[in-house]
Motif scaffolding. Sequence first.
Motif, PDB file in Angstrom:
ATOM      1  N   PRO A   1      31.719  40.363  32.888  1.00 48.76           N
ATOM      2  CA  PRO A   1      32.915  40.748  33.885  1.00 48.76           C
ATOM      3  C   PRO A   1      32.755  42.236  34.177  1.00 48.76           C
ATOM      4  CG  PRO A   1      33.545  38.951  32.215  1.00 48.76           C
ATOM      5  CD  PRO A   1      32.217  39.578  31.635  1.00 48.76           C
ATOM      6  N   GLN A   2      33.407  42.676  35.523  1.00 46.91           N
ATOM      7  CA  GLN A   2      33.313  44.059  35.529  1.00 46.91           C
ATOM      8  C   GLN A   2      34.810  44.200  35.821  1.00 46.91           C
ATOM      9  OE1 GLN A   2      30.486  46.224  35.249  1.00 46.91           O
ATOM     10  NE2 GLN A   2      29.771  44.399  34.716  1.00 46.91           N
ATOM     11  N   HIS A   3      34.911  45.421  36.476  1.00 49.41           N
ATOM     12  CA  HIS A   3      36.296  46.031  36.492  1.00 49.41           C
ATOM     13  C   HIS A   3      37.283  45.096  37.576  1.00 49.41           C
ATOM     14  CE1 HIS A   3      39.791  49.048  36.729  1.00 49.41           C
ATOM     15  NE2 HIS A   3      39.614  49.053  38.124  1.00 49.41           N
ATOM     16  N   PHE A   4      36.757  44.529  38.353  1.00 48.89           N
ATOM     17  CA  PHE A   4      37.540  43.563  39.311  1.00 48.89           C
ATOM     18  C   PHE A   4      37.176  42.185  39.039  1.00 48.89           C
ATOM     19  CE2 PHE A   4      36.662  47.459  41.615  1.00 48.89           C
ATOM     20  CZ  PHE A   4      37.859  48.035  41.830  1.00 48.89           C
ATOM     21  N   SER A   5      38.003  41.320  39.748  1.00 53.13           N
ATOM     22  CA  SER A   5      37.798  39.872  39.527  1.00 53.13           C
ATOM     23  C   SER A   5      36.651  39.368  40.240  1.00 53.13           C
ATOM     24  CB  SER A   5      39.180  38.845  39.989  1.00 53.13           C
ATOM     25  OG  SER A   5      39.056  39.489  41.615  1.00 53.13           O
ATOM     26  N   LEU A   6      36.218  38.219  39.914  1.00 55.29           N
ATOM     27  CA  LEU A   6      34.671  37.637  40.641  1.00 55.29           C
ATOM     28  C   LEU A   6      34.993  37.641  42.057  1.00 55.29           C
ATOM     29  CD1 LEU A   6      32.015  36.572  39.987  1.00 55.29           C
ATOM     30  CD2 LEU A   6      32.954  34.107  39.556  1.00 55.29           C
ATOM     31  N   PRO A   7      35.871  37.157  42.602  1.00 59.00           N
ATOM     32  CA  PRO A   7      35.948  37.133  43.917  1.00 59.00           C
ATOM     33  C   PRO A   7      35.894  38.434  44.798  1.00 59.00           C
ATOM     34  CG  PRO A   7      37.531  35.390  43.294  1.00 59.00           C
ATOM     35  CD  PRO A   7      37.191  36.382  41.962  1.00 59.00           C
ATOM     36  N   ILE A   8      36.556  39.433  44.191  1.00 59.21           N
ATOM     37  CA  ILE A   8      36.263  40.674  44.669  1.00 59.21           C
ATOM     38  C   ILE A   8      34.955  41.318  44.585  1.00 59.21           C
ATOM     39  CG2 ILE A   8      37.029  43.367  44.514  1.00 59.21           C
ATOM     40  CD1 ILE A   8      40.043  42.067  43.832  1.00 59.21           C
ATOM     41  N   MET A   9      34.364  40.905  43.216  1.00 54.21           N
ATOM     42  CA  MET A   9      33.063  41.651  42.904  1.00 54.21           C
ATOM     43  C   MET A   9      31.811  40.776  43.844  1.00 54.21           C
ATOM     44  SD  MET A   9      33.017  43.838  40.826  1.00 54.21           S
ATOM     45  CE  MET A   9      31.426  43.861  40.684  1.00 54.21           C
ATOM     46  N   VAL A  10      32.234  39.762  44.233  1.00 55.48           N
ATOM     47  CA  VAL A  10      31.217  38.981  45.529  1.00 55.48           C
ATOM     48  C   VAL A  10      31.264  39.923  46.532  1.00 55.48           C
ATOM     49  CG1 VAL A  10      30.692  36.966  46.701  1.00 55.48           C
ATOM     50  CG2 VAL A  10      31.380  36.828  44.365  1.00 55.48           C
ATOM     51  N   ILE A  11      32.513  40.058  47.208  1.00 54.73           N
ATOM     52  CA  ILE A  11      32.449  40.956  48.243  1.00 54.73           C
ATOM     53  C   ILE A  11      31.789  42.274  48.015  1.00 54.73           C
ATOM     54  CG2 ILE A  11      34.137  42.003  49.950  1.00 54.73           C
ATOM     55  CD1 ILE A  11      36.345  39.612  49.218  1.00 54.73           C
ATOM     56  N   LEU A  12      32.287  42.810  47.001  1.00 50.18           N
ATOM     57  CA  LEU A  12      31.396  44.231  46.645  1.00 50.18           C
ATOM     58  C   LEU A  12      30.280  44.200  46.525  1.00 50.18           C
ATOM     59  CD1 LEU A  12      34.194  45.881  44.182  1.00 50.18           C
ATOM     60  CD2 LEU A  12      33.788  46.304  46.556  1.00 50.18           C
ATOM     61  N   THR A  13      29.496  42.913  46.002  1.00 52.84           N
ATOM     62  CA  THR A  13      28.043  42.875  45.952  1.00 52.84           C
ATOM     63  C   THR A  13      27.312  42.885  47.229  1.00 52.84           C
ATOM     64  OG1 THR A  13      28.279  41.841  43.815  1.00 52.84           O
ATOM     65  CG2 THR A  13      26.320  41.475  44.725  1.00 52.84           C
ATOM     66  N   LEU A  14      28.251  42.156  48.038  1.00 58.62           N
ATOM     67  CA  LEU A  14      27.589  42.202  49.406  1.00 58.62           C
ATOM     68  C   LEU A  14      27.649  43.533  50.217  1.00 58.62           C
ATOM     69  CD1 LEU A  14      28.652  39.334  52.186  1.00 58.62           C
ATOM     70  CD2 LEU A  14      28.390  41.835  52.804  1.00 58.62           C
ATOM     71  N   ILE A  15      28.685  44.366  50.037  1.00 58.04           N
ATOM     72  CA  ILE A  15      28.646  45.688  50.484  1.00 58.04           C
ATOM     73  C   ILE A  15      27.634  46.387  49.930  1.00 58.04           C
ATOM     74  CG2 ILE A  15      30.039  47.711  50.532  1.00 58.04           C
ATOM     75  CD1 ILE A  15      32.496  45.999  50.658  1.00 58.04           C
ATOM     76  N   TYR A  16      27.393  46.392  48.508  1.00 58.17           N
ATOM     77  CA  TYR A  16      26.532  47.280  47.750  1.00 58.17           C
ATOM     78  C   TYR A  16      24.883  46.995  48.236  1.00 58.17           C
ATOM     79  CZ  TYR A  16      30.408  48.106  44.716  1.00 58.17           C
ATOM     80  OH  TYR A  16      31.235  48.544  44.060  1.00 58.17           O
ATOM     81  N   SER A  17      24.879  45.756  48.424  1.00 60.21           N
ATOM     82  CA  SER A  17      23.628  45.151  48.948  1.00 60.21           C
ATOM     83  C   SER A  17      23.183  45.648  50.508  1.00 60.21           C
ATOM     84  CB  SER A  17      23.430  43.558  49.060  1.00 60.21           C
ATOM     85  OG  SER A  17      21.885  43.196  49.613  1.00 60.21           O
ATOM     86  N   VAL A  18      24.230  45.785  51.234  1.00 63.26           N
ATOM     87  CA  VAL A  18      23.903  46.220  52.761  1.00 63.26           C
ATOM     88  C   VAL A  18      23.774  47.674  52.476  1.00 63.26           C
ATOM     89  CG1 VAL A  18      25.217  46.603  54.797  1.00 63.26           C
ATOM     90  CG2 VAL A  18      25.177  44.379  53.722  1.00 63.26           C
TER      91      VAL A  18
END
Length: 261
Positions: free
Chosen positions: A193-210
């Motif tokens: 687990p990171q600083h944010f919850s899993l649903p938020i991390m999914v969104i952030l992962t998408l942003i980071y990938s782009v």
Amino acid sequence: MRTRVITAVVALLIFIPVIVYGGWLIQLAAIVLGAVALGEVLVMKKKLVVSAEAIISFLGLLVLLAPQSWLAFLPDNLNREFLFFIFVMLLLLHTVFTRNHFSFDDAGVLTLAMLYIGMGFYYFVAARNTGLSTLFYILFVIWTTDSGAYMIGRKLGRHKLAPQISPNKTWEGSIGGTIVAVIVGSVWVAFFPQHFSLPIMVILTLIYSVCGQLGDLVESSLKRFYGVKDSGKILPGHGGILDRFDSLLFVLPILHLTGLI
């Protein structure tokens, strides 16, 4: 292909222990990698890496990457940001002393290179200081984006993403790479687990990938402008440091912006 594989294996055997150990070793690695990357920009600009402008630029980069403890002797009114600006002013003064053989445009390119490379590797260290799992998380996101985009693009790619910048990249590969990265990143976060919850991390992962793919395109644009295939030759089969760290240099400051590091 054999050369690429051998280089990748050797690089990982060196790179992984460095980031696992962290501390002064990763700080030193960031400085060395940053200096090599800046040297690649100088070579693309056809500037000598032992010239006055190169020395000023390397010192400016060091100011951005040096641990705060290295700068503790400075007076309070001479912080990291102002010290960096002093080196920018020295580059500008160099245009006068060389009678514009080193031009304002040259100074602008090197200033931008110092910021682009310096801040990228600064947040590389910051990500490790946040936690080993955080650094591995973003590394896996970038690596799986690249690998997924390459494999899916080869199989399904039909529509060019940026043909004038990077002719081999496709929309199908780009979207596929991001999907793969989101899956892998989500699995990693579920276990670590990171600083944010899993649903938020999914969104952030998408942003980071782009954003990682945008960083790749930025470096492709840089190489195309200077008419080179690779930023350097230090990694046989892979090119230079900028070729390998282009996505990370763009993404890591975004991690800071979004509060992950």
